[in-house]
Design a protein around this motif. Structure first.
Motif, PDB file in Angstrom:
ATOM      1  N   PRO A 176       0.835  -1.212   0.000  1.00 52.89           N
ATOM      2  CA  PRO A 176       0.000   0.000   0.000  1.00 52.89           C
ATOM      3  C   PRO A 176       0.864   1.255   0.000  1.00 52.89           C
ATOM      4  O   PRO A 176       2.004   1.252   0.482  1.00 52.89           O
ATOM      5  N   GLU A 177       0.318   2.324  -0.549  1.00 53.10           N
ATOM      6  CA  GLU A 177       1.069   3.574  -0.629  1.00 53.10           C
ATOM      7  C   GLU A 177       1.316   4.147   0.766  1.00 53.10           C
ATOM      8  O   GLU A 177       0.412   4.168   1.602  1.00 53.10           O
ATOM      9  N   PRO A 178       2.528   4.645   1.049  1.00 47.91           N
ATOM     10  CA  PRO A 178       2.792   5.251   2.364  1.00 47.91           C
ATOM     11  C   PRO A 178       2.135   6.628   2.457  1.00 47.91           C
ATOM     12  O   PRO A 178       1.865   7.272   1.435  1.00 47.91           O
ATOM     13  N   ASN A 219       9.686   9.682 -13.539  1.00 45.49           N
ATOM     14  CA  ASN A 219      10.521  10.424 -14.489  1.00 45.49           C
ATOM     15  C   ASN A 219      11.686  11.148 -13.821  1.00 45.49           C
ATOM     16  O   ASN A 219      12.611  11.589 -14.511  1.00 45.49           O
ATOM     17  N   PHE A 220      11.639  11.295 -12.497  1.00 46.23           N
ATOM     18  CA  PHE A 220      12.642  12.123 -11.825  1.00 46.23           C
ATOM     19  C   PHE A 220      13.594  11.305 -10.952  1.00 46.23           C
ATOM     20  O   PHE A 220      14.799  11.507 -10.998  1.00 46.23           O
ATOM     21  N   PHE A 221      13.072  10.406 -10.145  1.00 45.82           N
ATOM     22  CA  PHE A 221      13.945   9.660  -9.239  1.00 45.82           C
ATOM     23  C   PHE A 221      13.284   8.331  -8.888  1.00 45.82           C
ATOM     24  O   PHE A 221      12.161   8.042  -9.303  1.00 45.82           O
ATOM     25  N   ARG A 222      14.024   7.547  -8.084  1.00 47.60           N
ATOM     26  CA  ARG A 222      13.579   6.218  -7.659  1.00 47.60           C
ATOM     27  C   ARG A 222      13.153   6.293  -6.203  1.00 47.60           C
ATOM     28  O   ARG A 222      13.889   6.799  -5.359  1.00 47.60           O
ATOM     29  N   GLU A 223      11.960   5.792  -5.902  1.00 47.23           N
ATOM     30  CA  GLU A 223      11.416   5.871  -4.553  1.00 47.23           C
ATOM     31  C   GLU A 223      11.363   4.488  -3.921  1.00 47.23           C
ATOM     32  O   GLU A 223      11.245   3.474  -4.612  1.00 47.23           O
ATOM     33  N   LYS A 224      11.429   4.487  -2.585  1.00 48.45           N
ATOM     34  CA  LYS A 224      11.339   3.243  -1.828  1.00 48.45           C
ATOM     35  C   LYS A 224      10.149   3.312  -0.881  1.00 48.45           C
ATOM     36  O   LYS A 224       9.966   4.308  -0.172  1.00 48.45           O
ATOM     37  N   ASN A 225       9.360   2.263  -0.861  1.00 43.84           N
ATOM     38  CA  ASN A 225       8.211   2.173   0.035  1.00 43.84           C
ATOM     39  C   ASN A 225       8.670   1.556   1.357  1.00 43.84           C
ATOM     40  O   ASN A 225       9.101   0.403   1.386  1.00 43.84           O
ATOM     41  N   PRO A 226       8.589   2.299   2.481  1.00 48.08           N
ATOM     42  CA  PRO A 226       9.120   1.775   3.758  1.00 48.08           C
ATOM     43  C   PRO A 226       8.127   0.923   4.545  1.00 48.08           C
ATOM     44  O   PRO A 226       8.384   0.597   5.708  1.00 48.08           O
ATOM     45  N   LYS A 270      18.857   4.031   1.618  1.00 48.95           N
ATOM     46  CA  LYS A 270      18.160   4.731   0.548  1.00 48.95           C
ATOM     47  C   LYS A 270      18.078   3.857  -0.702  1.00 48.95           C
ATOM     48  O   LYS A 270      18.833   2.896  -0.851  1.00 48.95           O
ATOM     49  N   PRO A 271      17.174   4.214  -1.634  1.00 48.94           N
ATOM     50  CA  PRO A 271      16.988   3.355  -2.817  1.00 48.94           C
ATOM     51  C   PRO A 271      18.258   3.125  -3.622  1.00 48.94           C
ATOM     52  O   PRO A 271      18.521   2.005  -4.069  1.00 48.94           O
ATOM     53  N   ASP A 272      19.064   4.168  -3.836  1.00 50.82           N
ATOM     54  CA  ASP A 272      20.248   4.027  -4.688  1.00 50.82           C
ATOM     55  C   ASP A 272      21.539   3.844  -3.906  1.00 50.82           C
ATOM     56  O   ASP A 272      22.582   3.564  -4.495  1.00 50.82           O
TER      57      ASP A 272
END
Length: 551
Positions: free
Chosen positions: A390-392, A453-460, A503-505
């Motif tokens: 689910p979305e944070p 389109n901008f960056f990579r996100e991580k769902n915690p 972090k993701p990267d």
């Protein structure tokens, strides 16, 4: 004057006759055409011997290669008699005055078997005094030169495992060198393989440190932690591990990736290693070649992509024909029933033209069309299940911190109950999934990373899951067993849990694995291996898990 002319004519005739003889005579050794080198035959012999071929083939190839080394010195044109080659024998001695110079501390057979001077992988020997690799043992070879320059005299052939003393050239047959042979090429009998999960004994390395066979650390060469956690997880899958511990099971296969994976498996579970860790360098080289540098050293990748690629590639290389199965199928393959609903453009165009009225139902080729919506039902195999988190929440709480939500594993497993609709964007469709056959080992992947389109996100989001007794039939509908006396096996136990931190990267991966002999849990991150509590396994950000079906 006449006599001198006659003498001159006779000299000219002799010169002409000599020229004719030279032209008509067979060519000299220097003018003979070179014999083309058949690389395929040599590669085939090397693969046969490497994958457990007959000892006679290995001996014959080795003597041919060694004779070639020696003949280069005696016969520069390579035209030595076949009789001399067949009669030449290598002296075998049980005692050697240089055995006390062997240094086991510097021996490392985890890296590629290439000569350190010529970079060739043919007929390579390892110096047992300094640990370096050299080619050949003839009088013009690099190993022979090294023995004279450095005074190092004991060498082992990395393929045939025979030990020689250079520059004397005799073979050493001493049982004290067997431990080096076992480290170079670990061996397991079928009885030893069956007892692995019952073994509680620790092993001791040369430096005095203790390690558990199967629980050894893997060297992170450069951003290769995604490979290490995948390998450590697959080592807990008992049928897969047992299959690769015995090379006879896949000696028909010519894939370098399969043989390198088998070598790495045997080294991880070997109880006589000189050190308590293993470097997967040769396996990584095979991965880079087989994946065409999709996965490579120095570039971080995701374990789920590597796991999917590795299982599919091993399955393709191991199967004998297109319809045959492999050990990968038997362990991980399940089956899904997919119901796909798509907007039918052809029907909507006909409706606009006044062709059909609303509510018309049409059945064709196993698919139905109703109210501009085409429904298609089909079955597909799977090796792992992807679960959506689910979305944070977007806003912070009073303490200026993001609220980290928690979700039970059973809530996100409802995606496969046959009723929950999953919407896809490309192509636009509504999908419903239902599990029709459960695998023996279930791989579950939590989709934590999203890329825009901008960056990579991580769902915690934290996923709450049971370590033991995961009962699937209480949460998703499962098919009845096909046989009358067969019971539905829907209970699973966790055996491996891959976690992502940071972090993701910029983050890193670690893995929790279970040791079956004592039912203890260990946390493994590259070279670091430590015992942990089962409660700590469930408190981490799970990324990928492997569950074992209860028998």
């Amino acid at each position: 004057m006449r006599r001198s002319r006659k003498d001159g004519d006779s000299v000219d005739e002799e010169r002409d006759s000599r020229r004719r003889r030279i032209v008509d005579s067979p060519s000299s050794p220097a003018e003979e055409p070179l014999v083309p080198y058949n690389d395929d035959e040599d590669d085939e012999r090397r693969v046969l011997d490497h994958s457990g071929g007959a000892e006679e083939v290995g001996r014959r190839v080795e003597t041919e290669e060694e004779d070639d080394d020696d003949d280069d010195d005696d016969d520069p044109y390579g035209r030595g008699s076949i009789l001399d080659k067949s009669n030449r024998q290598v002296e075998v001695r049980r005692d050697c005055p240089y055995l006390d110079t062997v240094n086991r501390q510097v021996l490392d057979f985890d890296f590629e078997k290439f000569c350190s001077v010529s970079l060739s992988n043919l007929n390579v020997y390892a110096c047992l005094v300094c640990g370096k690799y050299y080619q050949g043992r003839g009088k013009k070879s690099h190993a022979y030169t090294h023995s004279l320059e450095a005074g190092h005299h004991v060498y082992i052939n990395l393929r045939t495992e025979k030990v020689y003393c250079l520059p004397d050239g005799y073979e050493i047959n001493d049982p004290s060198l067997d431990d080096i042979r076992y480290v170079l090429n670990p061996r397991f009998s079928r009885e030893q393989v069956e007892q692995l999960d019952k073994n509680k004994q620790w092993s001791r390395a040369l430096d005095g440190s203790d390690y558990l066979p199967g629980m050894v650390g893997l060297n992170n060469i450069q951003k290769t932690d995604f490979v290490n956690v995948t390998i450590q997880s697959l080592m807990r899958v008992t049928p897969l591990r047992n299959f690769f511990l015995i090379p006879e099971n896949y000696q028909h296969c010519r894939s370098q990736l399969v043989h390198r994976f088998g070598e790495l498996t045997r080294k991880i579970w070997h109880a006589r290693n000189f050190k308590g860790q293993v470097s997967p360098h040769e396996f990584l080289q095979a991965v880079m070649k087989a994946s065409k540098k999709w996965f490579r050293i120095g570039v971080q990748s995701e374990p789920v992509e590597f796991m999917s690629w590795l299982l599919n590639t091993l399955h393709t290389d191991l199967r004998i024909s297109k319809k045959s199965s492999s050990i990968i199928d038997k362990c991980f393959q399940g089956e899904l029933e997919v119901v796909k609903e798509t907007q039918n453009k052809a029907i909507s165009e006909r409706k606009e033209g006044g062709g059909e009225h609303n509510g018309a139902l049409k059945i064709m080729d196993g698919a139905t069309e109703n109210n501009n919506i085409g429904t298609e039902t089909y079955r597909m195999p799977f090796l792992m299940l992807g679960l959506d988190l689910p979305e944070p929440p977007l806003f912070k709480d009073v303490m200026e911190k993001n609220i980290i939500p928690q979700v039970p594993l059973f809530n996100i497993l409802k995606k496969f109950d046959g009723e929950t609709v999953t919407t896809t964007v490309r192509p636009p469709a509504r999908m419903r999934y239902r599990v029709t056959r459960l695998p023996q080992y279930l791989i579950v992947h939590m989709r934590r990373f999203t890329k825009n389109n901008f960056f990579r996100e991580k769902n915690p989001t934290l996923v709450n899951f049971p370590v033991k007794n995961l009962e699937l039939k209480d949460y998703i509908p499962l098919p009845a067993p096909t046989k009358e006396n067969e019971k539905l096996r829907s209970k699973y136990d966790l055996i491996a849990n891959i976690v992502h931190d940071g972090k993701p990267d910029e983050g890193f991966y670690r893995v929790f694995v279970q040791r079956k002999s004592e039912e203890l849990w260990y946390e493994m991150q590259d070279l670091h291996v430590s015992e942990t509590l089962p409660q700590m396994v469930a408190l981490s950000e799970a990324y990928m898990q492997i569950y074992e079906q209860q028998q």
